[in-house]
Scaffold this motif. Structure first.
Motif, PDB file in Angstrom:
ATOM      1  N   LEU A 543     -15.329  49.219  48.458  1.00 17.06           N
ATOM      2  CA  LEU A 543     -15.194  48.610  49.958  1.00 17.06           C
ATOM      3  C   LEU A 543     -16.169  47.773  50.350  1.00 17.06           C
ATOM      4  CD1 LEU A 543     -13.368  48.971  52.423  1.00 17.06           C
ATOM      5  CD2 LEU A 543     -14.801  51.219  52.998  1.00 17.06           C
ATOM      6  N   ARG A 544     -15.971  46.910  51.047  1.00 19.75           N
ATOM      7  CA  ARG A 544     -17.183  45.904  51.501  1.00 19.75           C
ATOM      8  C   ARG A 544     -16.651  45.631  52.959  1.00 19.75           C
ATOM      9  NH1 ARG A 544     -16.307  43.069  46.312  1.00 19.75           N
ATOM     10  NH2 ARG A 544     -18.196  43.582  45.149  1.00 19.75           N
ATOM     11  N   GLN A 545     -17.689  45.398  53.851  1.00 16.40           N
ATOM     12  CA  GLN A 545     -17.660  45.256  55.304  1.00 16.40           C
ATOM     13  C   GLN A 545     -18.600  43.998  55.842  1.00 16.40           C
ATOM     14  OE1 GLN A 545     -17.284  48.426  57.981  1.00 16.40           O
ATOM     15  NE2 GLN A 545     -19.376  48.035  58.827  1.00 16.40           N
ATOM     16  N   ARG A 554     -13.116  44.348  56.816  1.00 15.03           N
ATOM     17  CA  ARG A 554     -13.341  45.047  55.518  1.00 15.03           C
ATOM     18  C   ARG A 554     -12.416  44.568  54.622  1.00 15.03           C
ATOM     19  NH1 ARG A 554     -13.912  51.335  56.681  1.00 15.03           N
ATOM     20  NH2 ARG A 554     -15.823  51.219  57.669  1.00 15.03           N
ATOM     21  N   ASN A 555     -12.955  44.567  53.304  1.00  9.66           N
ATOM     22  CA  ASN A 555     -12.202  44.177  52.200  1.00  9.66           C
ATOM     23  C   ASN A 555     -12.432  45.005  51.160  1.00  9.66           C
ATOM     24  OD1 ASN A 555     -10.210  42.180  51.507  1.00  9.66           O
ATOM     25  ND2 ASN A 555     -11.297  40.395  52.114  1.00  9.66           N
ATOM     26  N   LEU A 556     -11.663  44.866  49.877  1.00  7.04           N
ATOM     27  CA  LEU A 556     -11.694  45.564  48.744  1.00  7.04           C
ATOM     28  C   LEU A 556     -11.584  44.866  47.568  1.00  7.04           C
ATOM     29  CD1 LEU A 556      -8.920  48.329  49.673  1.00  7.04           C
ATOM     30  CD2 LEU A 556     -11.176  48.850  49.365  1.00  7.04           C
ATOM     31  N   ILE A 570     -11.294  54.933  46.256  1.00  7.81           N
ATOM     32  CA  ILE A 570     -12.517  54.244  47.173  1.00  7.81           C
ATOM     33  C   ILE A 570     -13.229  55.137  47.815  1.00  7.81           C
ATOM     34  CG2 ILE A 570     -12.467  52.581  48.882  1.00  7.81           C
ATOM     35  CD1 ILE A 570      -9.206  51.902  48.188  1.00  7.81           C
ATOM     36  N   LEU A 572     -15.608  55.849  50.861  1.00  9.40           N
ATOM     37  CA  LEU A 572     -16.097  55.504  52.367  1.00  9.40           C
ATOM     38  C   LEU A 572     -17.543  55.424  52.626  1.00  9.40           C
ATOM     39  CD1 LEU A 572     -12.925  57.265  53.961  1.00  9.40           C
ATOM     40  CD2 LEU A 572     -12.990  54.859  53.416  1.00  9.40           C
ATOM     41  N   MET A 610      -7.104  50.259  57.605  1.00 12.26           N
ATOM     42  CA  MET A 610      -7.156  49.615  56.366  1.00 12.26           C
ATOM     43  C   MET A 610      -5.921  49.740  55.678  1.00 12.26           C
ATOM     44  SD  MET A 610     -10.946  50.643  54.756  1.00 12.26           S
ATOM     45  CE  MET A 610     -10.703  52.228  55.181  1.00 12.26           C
ATOM     46  N   VAL A 612      -4.197  49.485  52.190  1.00  9.93           N
ATOM     47  CA  VAL A 612      -4.443  49.647  50.563  1.00  9.93           C
ATOM     48  C   VAL A 612      -3.221  49.649  49.587  1.00  9.93           C
ATOM     49  CG1 VAL A 612      -5.500  51.042  48.813  1.00  9.93           C
ATOM     50  CG2 VAL A 612      -6.282  51.084  51.320  1.00  9.93           C
TER      51      VAL A 612
END
Length: 692
Positions: A543-545, A554-556, A570, A572, A610, A612
């Protein structure tokens, strides 16, 4: 006490919708409470096409409090009490009713003061809405007769929604099984749908005034700007039910001198169409089944097929049964002993199932037992704590029509290093696409995910195994219902869930272990035995912010999931204390699951939403900002229970979450949060699944 002020007036939350498409007539039901006197608010609000609120259509609390609209003496309020042999029977909630000993004790606690007017009959009258003792200073003053709405969401019911066919299996696992739905003279589901096509819409909600309320909720005629013509009687209470499980806290509601907030009906019920085949009945009914969370240790079942004909004269037509922890132990239909005292505070929601033996059932998770060393312990804590099972959890399976206990399923105690406590809401799955529920999954506070194999026609053949074992028991508790998706590689289920809890004052801290999102493949070995999944067999997604235009988006990563991987996870880990405490939303048309998280911040926690991909843990539906797609972002409000109210735009292309927006100061971010979704074509729409 509530753990935060996110629903305290004026900060009301969207608790549900009356549909799934943002068209004229769609209403959002907003609710909350007034911290000053613990009264509640429930409003129906029309929505604009972008999901923003337009006008308040009705205010249920105001109508309930106005004696000219809702006369206390004419309210229809039902309850139930134990009879001389221990059976729980329906009755009206009236001053002269035959309350049982437990109910009488609860109603008269705390004890009457010096006033001779403070009698049992007077307290029952007060709870029904009589205000003479309130105005005379004998009992607690209320600004509204509707109690605080804190941990409940609305359940909107209009026509039949089961989507069943009239074909049921008569042979399962080479065993002949009954199919009562196809018996001679039985009502078909298609006929039930036709008979209820014009059923009056009703909103059901629990409140901390001791009641589940049924409010009239007709669909208004609205224009594109959200201007609506209000239907006469909209928002008026039709009837209410007082669960026997909450009586211990009812007398407290009347006390002027000693009142302290204690929850009563503080949980969201569930609804499903089921078939009755007992006691000479062969027809479909709509059931409403609910617990009471920290309000008590019980689950009630009501027949809401005909919501406008409920009466105090015939309460047995509506009340079906109540299963409470103070019932005596008994013998289940499998010949085993079951123990109602294994039922804790009913935080987890029940689930309704069609079993392989032809019976319709209600699955009740054992819930939570309190830690009486905590400063926020509930009233009557010690009695409940002494009955807590030592190292297992239970799933009670009851007949949906009669409440007979079919079996009490207990989690295994022989697995080294594994202890189960605090079983929560189960999810049901059908492997054979025959409308029969073969399997259930439920998590617990230790972080275990349990698999309940219900596929055998004989309940004595049901099996309980460990589906997922956490690295550290208790570090990642599971408090929400999982979701089931089809795994494209194994053609079996993948079980999707998140971890975290938000139950007591200590849970407001951000200083907790990192919580995670999981997708677990339900695999079996070469002998057909279920495999227990561990974290080291899962594929990690990261997980990226990033900050974009005053928003945190946010993205994955999208690492491929190999055939040998048991699933994905994932962490958090981008914001301290983030966790999942609301049920994920399944978007089956895109294979995505929508997670809503809570991020602690004192009395004003916020969250993130989010999307997913359920099969891989990679990006699902996306939100676009500045021409770049993201899986979600940090939002203004956290959902600490229930699920996200969500609707699709007319024509598709966008999913909208009324009442939720990206956190930030930019006015552009104040629009309701939205995600991309397929454009409607033939046989293409967003399926937002109910909670069973």
């Amino acid at each position: 006490m509530p753990l935060d002020r996110t629903q305290a007036v004026p900060s009301l939350a969207v608790l549900g919708l009356n549909g799934s498409v943002l068209a004229a007539g769609l209403l959002a039901f907003r609710g909350g409470y007034n911290f000053a006197d613990w009264s509640g608010v429930l409003q129906a609000v029309s929505l604009n096409v972008d999901g923003t609120p337009a006008d308040v259509i009705w205010n249920a609390g105001a109508m309930l409090t106005d004696a000219a609209v809702t006369s206390p003496g004419h309210r229809i309020i039902l309850t139930a009490a134990t009879d001389a042999v221990g059976n729980v029977a329906a009755m009206a909630f009236e001053p002269a009713s035959a309350f049982d000993a437990k109910e009488t004790t609860g109603l008269m606690s705390p004890e009457s003061g010096k006033s001779t007017a403070d009698t049992l009959a007077a307290r029952v009258g007060y709870l029904r809405g009589e205000r003479v003792n309130e105005f005379d200073g004998v009992m607690r003053t209320r600004s509204s007769l509707l109690g605080a709405i804190i941990n409940t969401q609305t359940v909107y019911v209009d026509d039949a929604t089961g989507h069943y066919t009239d074909s049921w299996p008569t042979r399962i696992k080479n065993v002949s099984v009954p199919a009562p739905e196809m018996a001679a003279g039985a009502q078909t589901y298609q006929q039930f749908v036709a008979d209820n096509a014009k059923r009056s819409p009703v909103v059901y909600i629990g409140a901390n005034d001791g009641m589940l309320h049924a409010f009239n909720a007709p669909v208004p005629t609205c224009d594109a700007q959200g201007q609506c013509e209000v239907v006469a009687g909209a928002g008026k209470e039709l009837w209410a039910y007082v669960p026997r499980a909450v009586y211990a806290n009812l007398g407290n509601l009347t006390s002027k001198a000693d009142f302290q907030y204690q929850p009563t009906v503080d949980a969201t019920p569930v609804m499903r169409d089921v078939f009755f085949s007992e006691q000479g009945s062969h027809e479909w009914h709509t059931l409403l089944v609910g617990g009471v969370r920290l309000g008590g240790r019980g689950v009630y079942a009501l027949d809401i097929t005909h919501p406008t004909t409920v009466s105090e004269a015939r309460p047995e037509r509506t009340f079906l049964w109540e299963f409470d922890a103070d019932a005596t132990a008994g013998t289940s239909s499998t010949g085993e002993t079951y123990y109602p005292a294994d039922l804790g505070y009913t935080y987890g929601q029940p689930a309704m199932a069609r079993l392989a033996n032809g019976r319709w059932a209600v699955l009740i998770p054992s819930g939570y037992f309190p830690d009486c060393s905590k400063p926020d312990k509930p009233a009557h804590c010690e009695e409940a704590a002494t009955q807590a099972p030592a190292n297992d959890s239970a799933l009670f399976v009851l007949d949906a029509q009669t409440g007979e206990v079919i079996r009490e399923l207990k989690t295994p105690t022989h697995i080294d290093g594994v202890t189960s406590y605090g079983l929560t809401t189960p999810v049901l799955g059908d492997y054979n696409d025959d409308q029969v529920d073969d399997i259930a999954f439920a998590g617990d506070l230790a972080g275990n995910l349990w698999r309940f194999d219900l596929s055998a026609p004989d309940p004595s053949g049901w099996k309980i195994t460990l589906a997922y074992r956490p690295v550290v028991q208790g570090a990642q508790p599971i408090t929400v219902m999982p979701r089931l998706f089809a795994d494209p590689h194994t053609h079996r289920f993948i079980v999707v869930f998140g971890t975290g809890k938000y139950l007591g004052v200590s849970d407001k801290s951000a200083d907790i272990p990192v919580q995670s999102l999981y997708g677990i493949r339900d695999n079996v070995d070469s002998r057909g035995n279920p495999i227990t999944v561990t974290r080291d067999s899962l594929q990690a997604q990261i997980l990226r912010q990033v900050a974009v235009n005053d928003a945190l988006l946010r993205n994955l990563t999208s690492e491929p999931l190999s055939q040998t991987a048991r699933g994905w996870y994932i962490d958090l880990d981008v914001m301290a204390g983030e966790r999942v405490v609301a049920t994920p939303t399944a978007l089956f048309n895109t294979g995505s699951v929508l997670f809503s998280t809570l991020i602690p911040d004192g009395d004003a926690p916020f969250g993130a939403v989010m999307a997913v991909d359920a099969a891989t843990g990679g990006p699902g539906n996306t939100v676009s900002l500045g021409g770049i797609s993201y899986v979600g972002g940090v939002t203004n409000q956290a959902h600490s229970m229930g699920s996200l109210p969500i609707a699709t735009a007319v024509g598709g292309g966008k999913l909208i979450l009324p009442g939720i927006h990206l956190k930030g100061g930019n006015d552009e971010l104040k629009q309701p949060f939205s995600l991309g979704s397929p454009i409607w074509r033939r046989r293409s729409w967003s399926l937002l699944t109910p909670d069973y």
